[in-house]
Write a protein that holds these residues in place. Structure first.
Motif, PDB file in Angstrom:
ATOM      1  N   GLU A  32       0.817  -1.141   0.048  1.00 34.84           N
ATOM      2  CA  GLU A  32      -0.037   0.030  -0.111  1.00 34.84           C
ATOM      3  C   GLU A  32       0.815   1.208   0.065  1.00 34.84           C
ATOM      4  OE1 GLU A  32      -3.779  -0.962   2.601  1.00 34.84           O
ATOM      5  OE2 GLU A  32      -1.909  -1.122   3.629  1.00 34.84           O
ATOM      6  N   THR A  71      -5.808  -2.176  -0.156  1.00 36.09           N
ATOM      7  CA  THR A  71      -5.661  -3.340  -0.792  1.00 36.09           C
ATOM      8  C   THR A  71      -6.933  -3.578  -1.790  1.00 36.09           C
ATOM      9  OG1 THR A  71      -6.816  -4.162   1.121  1.00 36.09           O
ATOM     10  CG2 THR A  71      -4.157  -4.162   1.080  1.00 36.09           C
ATOM     11  N   SER A  74      -6.376  -3.858  -5.627  1.00 31.93           N
ATOM     12  CA  SER A  74      -5.831  -5.296  -5.889  1.00 31.93           C
ATOM     13  C   SER A  74      -7.027  -5.578  -7.078  1.00 31.93           C
ATOM     14  CB  SER A  74      -5.661  -6.275  -4.725  1.00 31.93           C
ATOM     15  OG  SER A  74      -4.647  -6.052  -4.014  1.00 31.93           O
ATOM     16  N   GLU A  99      -1.069  -5.612   2.209  1.00 31.29           N
ATOM     17  CA  GLU A  99      -1.326  -4.717   3.430  1.00 31.29           C
ATOM     18  C   GLU A  99       0.158  -4.085   4.046  1.00 31.29           C
ATOM     19  OE1 GLU A  99      -3.734  -4.710   7.634  1.00 31.29           O
ATOM     20  OE2 GLU A  99      -3.436  -6.763   6.479  1.00 31.29           O
TER      21      GLU A  99
END
Length: 168
Positions: A32, A71, A74, A99
């Motif tokens: 991240e 996240t 993603s 994360e």
């Protein structure tokens, strides 16, 4: 009308083949807040468009300067190659945003009297996190808390801790 026939109208139809999809690559997985790089390559000249999770959209062959902060970003990123008013089928690449741990908060330490044991700890430790400490005179240690003994002027200085989960 009256037996007369007009000349035949003609139309010249051309079919332009659709280009093949671009070849995609990325620097995934990333943590991240790190920069995501997406690259589309095609053996012809044309334009590129990208789409992805969270409403992501970009025009161009290479995505730089994009810093996914969660996240939830993603997922599959798709790119289409455009050439001569035709578009390729999309190609996709999976991007994983890992994360990152919270910035650790250190409980206040000291002051300490000479000879005492100094205890420095993370205020809310996470069992999934590795904590790496550093300090004066090349001090390094790991764990949720560290002990320094005996307290003396050689231990005076700033101690810091870095939290790590997996690669982040």
């Amino acid at each position: 009308l009256g037996g007369c026939t007009a000349p035949a109208g003609t139309a010249n139809i051309q079919v332009i083949p659709s280009p093949g999809p671009p070849q995609l690559s990325s620097n995934s997985p990333i943590c991240e807040g790190e920069e995501l790089s997406l690259i589309a390559i095609h053996d012809s000249t044309g334009a590129y468009s990208w789409t992805g999770p969270g409403g992501f959209f970009f025009s161009g062959p290479q995505v730089n300067g994009y810093f996914p902060s969660s996240t939830t970003q993603s997922g599959f990123y798709l790119s289409i190659f455009h050439q001569n008013a035709c578009s390729s089928e999309p190609d996709s690449i999976f991007v994983q945003i890992l994360e990152s741990p919270e910035v650790p908060q250190i409980l206040p330490a000291g002051p300490y009297c000479e000879g005492e044991v100094i205890r420095i700890t993370v205020s809310v430790p996470d069992p999934l996190v590795t904590y790496n400490w550093s300090g004066p005179l090349g001090f390094n240690d790991t764990g949720q808390e560290i002990y320094l003994s005996p307290a003396g002027t050689g231990l005076v200085g700033t101690y810091s801790v870095v939290a790590t989960i997996g690669e982040c």
